[in-house]
Design a protein around this motif. Sequence first.
Motif, PDB file in Angstrom:
ATOM      1  N   SER A  93       0.858  -0.907   0.087  1.00  0.00           N
ATOM      2  CA  SER A  93       0.147   0.066  -0.209  1.00  0.00           C
ATOM      3  C   SER A  93       0.883   1.038  -0.020  1.00  0.00           C
ATOM      4  N   ASP A  94       2.190   1.181   0.710  1.00  0.00           N
ATOM      5  CA  ASP A  94       2.684   2.064   0.954  1.00  0.00           C
ATOM      6  C   ASP A  94       3.854   2.244   0.498  1.00  0.00           C
TER       7      ASP A  94
ATOM      8  N   TRP B 104       3.742 -10.321  -5.692  1.00  0.00           N
ATOM      9  CA  TRP B 104       2.099 -10.454  -6.619  1.00  0.00           C
ATOM     10  C   TRP B 104       2.081 -10.335  -7.441  1.00  0.00           C
TER      11      TRP B 104
ATOM     12  N   ARG C 212      11.730  11.829  -3.578  1.00  0.00           N
ATOM     13  CA  ARG C 212      10.678  10.583  -3.609  1.00  0.00           C
ATOM     14  C   ARG C 212      10.559  10.400  -4.039  1.00  0.00           C
ATOM     15  N   HIS C 213       9.061  10.409  -4.172  1.00  0.00           N
ATOM     16  CA  HIS C 213       7.797   9.686  -5.451  1.00  0.00           C
ATOM     17  C   HIS C 213       8.664  10.322  -6.871  1.00  0.00           C
TER      18      HIS C 213
ATOM     19  N   PHE D 196       5.938   7.305 -10.981  1.00  0.00           N
ATOM     20  CA  PHE D 196       4.677   7.398  -9.773  1.00  0.00           C
ATOM     21  C   PHE D 196       3.671   7.616  -9.958  1.00  0.00           C
TER      22      PHE D 196
ATOM     23  N   ARG E  60      -8.795   0.665 -11.555  1.00  0.00           N
ATOM     24  CA  ARG E  60      -9.434   0.073 -10.655  1.00  0.00           C
ATOM     25  C   ARG E  60     -11.315  -0.602 -10.545  1.00  0.00           C
TER      26      ARG E  60
ATOM     27  N   TYR F 155      -5.558  -6.626  -4.220  1.00  0.00           N
ATOM     28  CA  TYR F 155      -5.497  -5.936  -4.718  1.00  0.00           C
ATOM     29  C   TYR F 155      -5.378  -4.757  -5.745  1.00  0.00           C
TER      30      TYR F 155
ATOM     31  N   ILE G  42      -6.980   1.573   1.200  1.00  0.00           N
ATOM     32  CA  ILE G  42      -6.268   2.346   0.385  1.00  0.00           C
ATOM     33  C   ILE G  42      -7.648   3.465  -0.038  1.00  0.00           C
TER      34      ILE G  42
ATOM     35  N   VAL H  51      -8.123   7.257  -0.746  1.00  0.00           N
ATOM     36  CA  VAL H  51      -8.860   8.264  -2.409  1.00  0.00           C
ATOM     37  C   VAL H  51      -9.790   8.912  -2.096  1.00  0.00           C
TER      38      VAL H  51
ATOM     39  N   ARG I 288      -9.487  11.564   0.444  1.00  0.00           N
ATOM     40  CA  ARG I 288      -8.588  12.620  -0.165  1.00  0.00           C
ATOM     41  C   ARG I 288      -8.931  14.011  -0.774  1.00  0.00           C
TER      42      ARG I 288
HETATM   43  N1  CAA Z   1      -4.434   9.111  -8.731  1.00  0.00           N
HETATM   44  C1  CAA Z   1      -3.340  10.888  -9.541  1.00  0.00           C
HETATM   45  N2  CAA Z   1      -2.082  11.011  -8.512  1.00  0.00           N
HETATM   46  C2  CAA Z   1      -2.146  10.180  -7.380  1.00  0.00           C
HETATM   47  C3  CAA Z   1      -3.202   9.540  -6.798  1.00  0.00           C
HETATM   48  C4  CAA Z   1      -4.177   9.010  -7.197  1.00  0.00           C
HETATM   49  N3  CAA Z   1      -4.596   8.519  -6.892  1.00  0.00           N
HETATM   50  N4  CAA Z   1      -2.671   9.654  -5.699  1.00  0.00           N
HETATM   51  C5  CAA Z   1      -2.008   9.907  -5.403  1.00  0.00           C
HETATM   52  N5  CAA Z   1      -1.778  10.259  -6.719  1.00  0.00           N
HETATM   53  C6  CAA Z   1      -0.169  11.675  -6.197  1.00  0.00           C
HETATM   54  C7  CAA Z   1      -0.333  12.650  -5.473  1.00  0.00           C
HETATM   55  O1  CAA Z   1      -0.452  13.781  -6.268  1.00  0.00           O
HETATM   56  C8  CAA Z   1       1.376  12.980  -5.692  1.00  0.00           C
HETATM   57  O2  CAA Z   1       1.433  13.725  -6.739  1.00  0.00           O
HETATM   58  P1  CAA Z   1       1.859  15.078  -7.205  1.00  0.00           P
HETATM   59  O3  CAA Z   1       3.242  15.631  -5.392  1.00  0.00           O
HETATM   60  O4  CAA Z   1       2.899  15.548  -7.912  1.00  0.00           O
HETATM   61  O5  CAA Z   1       0.799  16.032  -6.093  1.00  0.00           O
HETATM   62  C9  CAA Z   1       1.676  11.477  -5.050  1.00  0.00           C
HETATM   63  O6  CAA Z   1       0.868  10.578  -6.264  1.00  0.00           O
HETATM   64  C10 CAA Z   1       1.982  10.935  -3.974  1.00  0.00           C
HETATM   65  O7  CAA Z   1       1.335  11.028  -3.466  1.00  0.00           O
HETATM   66  P2  CAA Z   1       0.988  11.296  -1.842  1.00  0.00           P
HETATM   67  O8  CAA Z   1       1.745  12.511  -1.415  1.00  0.00           O
HETATM   68  O9  CAA Z   1      -0.291  11.459  -1.656  1.00  0.00           O
HETATM   69  O10 CAA Z   1       1.916   9.894  -1.257  1.00  0.00           O
HETATM   70  P3  CAA Z   1       1.155   9.205   0.076  1.00  0.00           P
HETATM   71  O11 CAA Z   1       2.429   8.150   0.223  1.00  0.00           O
HETATM   72  O12 CAA Z   1       0.763   9.485   0.794  1.00  0.00           O
HETATM   73  O13 CAA Z   1       0.062   8.558  -0.498  1.00  0.00           O
HETATM   74  C11 CAA Z   1      -0.978   6.431  -1.937  1.00  0.00           C
HETATM   75  C12 CAA Z   1       0.300   7.769  -2.019  1.00  0.00           C
HETATM   76  C13 CAA Z   1      -2.581   7.448  -2.406  1.00  0.00           C
HETATM   77  C14 CAA Z   1      -1.386   5.832  -0.125  1.00  0.00           C
HETATM   78  C15 CAA Z   1      -0.778   5.232  -2.970  1.00  0.00           C
HETATM   79  O14 CAA Z   1       1.001   5.015  -2.940  1.00  0.00           O
HETATM   80  C16 CAA Z   1      -1.637   4.342  -3.733  1.00  0.00           C
HETATM   81  O15 CAA Z   1      -2.336   4.111  -4.150  1.00  0.00           O
HETATM   82  N6  CAA Z   1      -1.161   3.096  -2.578  1.00  0.00           N
HETATM   83  C17 CAA Z   1      -1.943   1.621  -3.113  1.00  0.00           C
HETATM   84  C18 CAA Z   1      -1.020   1.027  -3.583  1.00  0.00           C
HETATM   85  C19 CAA Z   1      -1.758   0.264  -5.064  1.00  0.00           C
HETATM   86  O16 CAA Z   1      -2.905   0.090  -5.647  1.00  0.00           O
HETATM   87  N7  CAA Z   1      -1.217  -1.395  -5.424  1.00  0.00           N
HETATM   88  C20 CAA Z   1      -1.586  -2.198  -5.998  1.00  0.00           C
HETATM   89  C21 CAA Z   1      -0.585  -3.135  -7.097  1.00  0.00           C
HETATM   90  S1  CAA Z   1      -0.385  -3.514  -8.302  1.00  0.00           S
HETATM   91  C22 CAA Z   1      -1.832  -4.029  -8.331  1.00  0.00           C
HETATM   92  O17 CAA Z   1      -2.477  -4.992  -7.226  1.00  0.00           O
HETATM   93  C23 CAA Z   1      -2.172  -5.096 -10.485  1.00  0.00           C
HETATM   94  C24 CAA Z   1      -2.450  -7.051  -9.995  1.00  0.00           C
HETATM   95  O18 CAA Z   1      -1.304  -7.404 -10.216  1.00  0.00           O
HETATM   96  C25 CAA Z   1      -3.805  -6.962 -10.125  1.00  0.00           C
END
Ligand code: CAA
Length: 315
Positions: free
Chosen positions: A68-69, A92, A113-114, A168, A179, A298, A304, A308, A311
């Motif tokens: 998630s992070d 995974w 960072r990102h 990122f 999603r 996933y 998460i 989203v 936010r």
């Molecule tokens: N859409 C677009 N951009 C986004 C976003 C979104 N939903 N969420 C965050 N961002 C951007 C932010 O705007 C920011 O960019 P800027 O600085 O340029 O504005 C950047 O990303 C970092 O954001 P945060 O500072 O808010 O970062 P955070 O660490 O606090 O949180 C998070 C980020 C939303 C929690 C993110 O880490 C996240 O979505 N985590 C979940 C990851 C995930 O979904 N993993 C799934 C794995 S893939 C998978 O499962 C595929 C499979 O095989 C089935």
Amino acid sequence: MDTVSYVLAMEEISKVDASASVCMSVNNSLVCWGLEQFGSEAQKEKYLKPLAAHGIGAFCLSEPEAGSDATSQRTTAEDKGDYYLLNGTKNWITNGNSANTYLVIAQTDAAKRHKGINALIVERGMPGFVVGKKEDKMGIRGSDTHSLMFSDVKVPKANRIGDEGFGFTFAMTTLNGGRIGIAAQALGIAAGAYELAVKYAKERKAFNKHLAEHQAIQFKLADMATKIDAARLLVWQAASLKDQKKDFVKAAAMAKLFASQIAQEVTTEAVQIHGGYGYVKEFHVERLMRDAKITQIYEGTTEIQKMVISRELLR
Ligand code: CAA
């Protein structure tokens, strides 16, 4: 096809085989859509066309210590001039062993960072790239989920998607759309379980009448059908907004949050209606109940999705 057509297909396939539908969802939503939106013309020619014709892609974000992070990427892509040196492990990964094209997210400049993260196209067979163990999962067992190891893999700069540091944003943007696919998958799992429960309730007799004639069962079916319709409308809303090129981030997260939740509830009730038969592998509802769980994990866990959504609400 457009996104609405895509979710209709996802729902139908997921009713019978969520393993096939996750393969379809990752390949279409995360890999092909990502390349189509953000890839260079040369990348589209070399990778997207074969993927659309016969290939399978994998999206490689999760790591042993970064799920998630996602900003805490440990996989590194060291800038070596005209190539990146890729090192690290991904976990995974859907289509891990069947893919031929992998989109790998990796850290180039940790201090940024990102904004120091890149998305690289890695080909199966590149020296130093090894497919690791296959995961022994609770559900979606027909989908191959693997760890991947990268050891000094030389990835040409031409394989970076977008500008330096775009990785990122690339991952987050593609996941927003992904999603919707997983929400449609969860909806299909629920709808498949519901249809089996209705069929069984009309066939099976208890206390001298069909199960469907008992109010306890009728009320369960009413609740299940209502939840499924509500989820379907959320999924269609998100898909329609995406097709109209309107902001769909909140709608996609809401659709996934809700559809994955009701998939748990509906499949559990479908097993309950089947009684002992629902608990044995001979009956398909047992599989649907196991398949449902992963939709809450996933492409962003339930928690998460709530991050989203909130936010977006408070922005
Ligand atoms: N859409 C677009 N951009 C986004 C976003 C979104 N939903 N969420 C965050 N961002 C951007 C932010 O705007 C920011 O960019 P800027 O600085 O340029 O504005 C950047 O990303 C970092 O954001 P945060 O500072 O808010 O970062 P955070 O660490 O606090 O949180 C998070 C980020 C939303 C929690 C993110 O880490 C996240 O979505 N985590 C979940 C990851 C995930 O979904 N993993 C799934 C794995 S893939 C998978 O499962 C595929 C499979 O095989 C089935």
